[in-house]
Design a protein around this motif. Structure first.
Motif, PDB file in Angstrom:
ATOM      1  N   VAL A   1      60.237 -62.782  94.580  1.00  0.00           N
ATOM      2  CA  VAL A   1      58.734 -62.295  94.856  1.00  0.00           C
ATOM      3  C   VAL A   1      58.000 -63.552  95.220  1.00  0.00           C
TER       4      VAL A   1
ATOM      5  N   ALA B   1      55.443 -76.544  98.305  1.00  0.00           N
ATOM      6  CA  ALA B   1      54.304 -76.794  98.790  1.00  0.00           C
ATOM      7  C   ALA B   1      54.355 -78.059  99.246  1.00  0.00           C
ATOM      8  N   HIS B   2      55.081 -78.973  98.414  1.00  0.00           N
ATOM      9  CA  HIS B   2      54.918 -80.430  98.618  1.00  0.00           C
ATOM     10  C   HIS B   2      56.042 -80.953  99.830  1.00  0.00           C
ATOM     11  N   CYS B   3      57.065 -80.173  99.823  1.00  0.00           N
ATOM     12  CA  CYS B   3      57.734 -80.719 101.162  1.00  0.00           C
ATOM     13  C   CYS B   3      57.681 -79.883 102.356  1.00  0.00           C
TER      14      CYS B   3
ATOM     15  N   SER C   1      58.701 -64.128  99.084  1.00  0.00           N
ATOM     16  CA  SER C   1      58.247 -63.303  99.835  1.00  0.00           C
ATOM     17  C   SER C   1      56.654 -63.569  99.920  1.00  0.00           C
ATOM     18  N   GLU C   2      55.908 -63.842  98.610  1.00  0.00           N
ATOM     19  CA  GLU C   2      54.565 -64.104  98.861  1.00  0.00           C
ATOM     20  C   GLU C   2      54.357 -65.306 100.136  1.00  0.00           C
ATOM     21  N   ARG C   3      55.134 -66.062 100.118  1.00  0.00           N
ATOM     22  CA  ARG C   3      54.967 -67.270 100.933  1.00  0.00           C
ATOM     23  C   ARG C   3      55.675 -67.092 102.264  1.00  0.00           C
TER      24      ARG C   3
ATOM     25  N   GLU D   1      58.251 -73.514  93.595  1.00  0.00           N
ATOM     26  CA  GLU D   1      56.983 -73.261  94.630  1.00  0.00           C
ATOM     27  C   GLU D   1      56.405 -74.588  94.673  1.00  0.00           C
ATOM     28  N   ARG D   2      56.088 -75.270  93.694  1.00  0.00           N
ATOM     29  CA  ARG D   2      55.350 -76.538  93.939  1.00  0.00           C
ATOM     30  C   ARG D   2      56.093 -77.462  94.733  1.00  0.00           C
TER      31      ARG D   2
ATOM     32  N   VAL E   1      60.050 -70.923  88.740  1.00  0.00           N
ATOM     33  CA  VAL E   1      59.851 -70.598  90.016  1.00  0.00           C
ATOM     34  C   VAL E   1      58.518 -71.376  90.092  1.00  0.00           C
ATOM     35  N   GLU E   2      57.404 -71.829  89.148  1.00  0.00           N
ATOM     36  CA  GLU E   2      56.390 -72.376  89.289  1.00  0.00           C
ATOM     37  C   GLU E   2      56.600 -73.970  89.775  1.00  0.00           C
TER      38      GLU E   2
ATOM     39  N   MET F   1      62.405 -62.993  90.301  1.00  0.00           N
ATOM     40  CA  MET F   1      61.095 -63.420  90.365  1.00  0.00           C
ATOM     41  C   MET F   1      60.882 -64.389  91.347  1.00  0.00           C
TER      42      MET F   1
END
Lengths: 241, 335
Positions: free
Chosen positions: B275, B250-252, B278-280, B246-247, B242-243, B272
């Motif tokens: 979650v 954020a990068h693209c 949805s936070e993003r 997410e990275r 997941v990390e 996971m």
């Protein structure tokens, strides 16, 4: 009169937005500039200076013990590595303050653009571009010779300072200390992949970075031998599934 | 146009029939299941595929209600995968193409997963997490290729789970990963394991060695149960995945995530990822085991897309290869 006014203000519906816009006391005129993978980055004024604030937030998808462990170790490691990098002559933003409990670091704000933006804008002259790529190579060489592994080298984590076009390295959140060739090689490999995935149309830019690394690192030979090995490993990975 | 796709790069062999509008008419599949404690070897897996493939083709035609005359092309997996099983499927594909006089189309297995996921979920331009027994990649589309932003630098996540299942002697039916997932639900205690993320890349081999050693020790002295170990392993591995996803987002700056590949049907991974997404304020597209796990339709569909853009494979070039990177494929059917 003043007290009732204050109470009225506090009771307005806006009150719960205050935290969102001003997360930490001490940073004024906050603006959220980026939500990265593990932190929110805010811009504002701290002690009268333009500052950037990086607040690691809890990741609800992770197990709480894993989350606490990662947040704390990365915060500490980030600050330590930045200090170490500066001692090695590599430019990083100056750390102004650390709030451990809030998992927050205050940095000096660097005016400029990311290398990613600089390369993809196409505004760079060939000579300036070569100079930039060479600066990247020598900065990584200095970090590696000093035992600092950045851990997340991408073109978004390298900035070009507007004032003097100097290279500034940011985001040491995944950094570690190591003098093992393997770790350095993987660090380079991560950057190479960032170049090939995000700047595929710009030609073989990474070759210039490597050439400069080779010129500036005292230990280039074992590192680049290992790098060739890691690259091969990278290719083999496509297997079954 | 109707395409018939043959997939058999690992221990699943499947035949899918797909219409031009993306409708899946039939998608039967058979899995080679080994005894607990054992993995699948190329030779036996190829034999398994040889036994079942012709029957699967017949079953697919019957289920779809089509005749060989309705088929416009035969798509097959060119790679990546295990040599023996790949060759088995390629031979059947060549034979059918000559028998029915229709063109062949060679398809990259990873691209098959991505296109199947996009077709089933309707995700337009997502960051793709491709997780299976042989691959772990974070992919985003740019300039006619599926670019790999992050991947494992050693073993695949599914391989790590499968091998740990062997240590615990869990059943391989329906899959070792599924049984780890079920056992993990009873896990009470989180055991600290190594956590290895390098930028957008991950590494699993050290974690496997650690947990294998820990399992022997902790199960013997009763300080952990197999369920605790499965739980801790899943929590650690999936947090890493997941990390890096997410990275990459954020990068693209991409707003959507699509999970494909066999490990993608793990509900805990989907939870996971949900979650995080949805936070993003982003969207998660996930698919169930029918499409996550290797199947024939995932080969038929990109085969059809490629054929429509003039990418048929001549018989003389209808080879297969164990190593075939996702970013080697020129994606002619997308802008």
């Amino acid at each position: 009169m003043t007290t009732s006014h204050a109470a009225e203000e506090a009771s307005t519906s806006e009150s719960h937005y205050v935290d969102h816009e001003n997360p930490i006391i001490g940073l004024h005129n906050c603006k959220l500039i980026q939500q990265g993978a593990e932190a929110r980055v805010w811009e504002g004024v701290y002690l009268g200076k333009p500052a950037v604030l990086k607040q690691r937030f809890s990741k609800r998808y992770r197990h709480p013990s894993l989350d606490a462990r990662l947040t704390q170790t990365r915060l500490k490691q980030e600050v330590r590595s930045m200090l170490r990098a500066r001692k090695l002559g590599v430019l990083t933003p100056c750390v102004l303050c650390v709030e451990h409990e809030a998992s927050t670091i205050y940095f000096e704000r660097v005016e400029g653009v990311s290398v990613k933006q600089a390369l993809s804008s196409g505004a760079l002259q060939p000579a300036a571009q070569l100079e930039l790529l060479r600066a990247i190579g020598s900065a990584i060489a200095a970090l590696h010779d000093g035992g600092v592994i950045h851990g997340d080298l991408t073109t978004s984590n390298l900035l070009v300072r507007a004032a003097d076009n100097a290279l500034v390295v940011i985001d040491f959140g995944l950094s570690s200390n190591s003098s093992i060739a393997e770790d350095k090689a993987v660090d380079l490999y991560v950057l190479e992949r960032a170049f090939t995935s995000a700047h595929a149309s710009c030609g073989p830019l990474f070759e210039d970075v490597l050439a400069s690394y080779r010129q500036h690192s005292r230990l280039w030979c074992p590192t680049l031998n290992k790098f060739a090995e890691v690259r091969m490993r990278g290719r083999k990975r496509a297997m079954v599934g | 146009m109707i395409a018939l796709g043959i997939e058999g790069s690992a221990n699943k062999v499947g035949v899918g029939i797909v219409r031009e509008d993306g409708t899946i008419l039939a998608n039967p599949r058979h899995t080679y299941i080994t005894p607990p404690g054992h993995g699948f070897l190329p030779k036996q897996t190829a034999l398994h595929h040889q036994e079942h493939l012709v029957a699967l083709v017949q079953a697919a035609l019957k289920e779809a209600g089509v005749t060989p005359a309705d088929i416009s092309c035969i798509a097959y997996t060119k790679g990546p995968g295990m040599g023996g099983p790949l060759v088995t499927c390629a031979v059947v594909a060549r034979m059918l193409s000559q028998l029915w006089r229709v063109p062949l189309v060679a398809v990259n297995h990873c691209v098959g997963h991505i296109e199947m996921g996009r077709a089933v979920t309707g995700a337009r331009d997502p960051v793709v997490l491709y997780v299976s027994g042989g691959n772990t990649q974070v992919i985003a589309y740019a300039e006619r290729r599926y670019r790999i932003f992050g991947e494992t630098i050693d073993m695949a996540v599914g391989n790590c789970l499968d091998r740990f299942a062997r240590v615990l002697h869990l059943s391989n039916d329906p899959s070792p990963g599924y049984n780890i997932e079920q056992l993990a639900k009873q896990g009470m205690r989180y055991i600290e394991l190594p956590y290895v993320v390098k930028g957008m890349d991950v590494s699993f081999s050290g974690i496997l060695s650690f947990v294998e050693e820990a399992a022997g020790r902790m199960l013997a002295d009763g300080s952990a149960t197999p369920a605790d170990l499965c739980f801790s392993l899943q929590e650690t591995l999936f947090a890493m995945l997941v990390e890096i996803t997410e990275r990459a987002m954020a990068h693209c700056g991409a707003p959507d995530v699509l999970i494909v590949g066999g490990v993608g049907c793990n509900m805990r991974l989907q939870e996971m990822m949900g979650v995080m997404v949805s936070e993003r304020g982003a969207r998660l597209y996930a698919i169930d085991e029918r499409y996550c796990i290797d199947n024939g339709a995932m080969i038929a569909w990109p085969g059809l897309l490629a054929l429509k853009h003039g990418q048929a494979t001549p018989l003389s070039e209808s080879t297969c290869t164990q190593r075939f990177r996702t970013d080697d494929v020129l994606v002619t059917w997308r802008d």
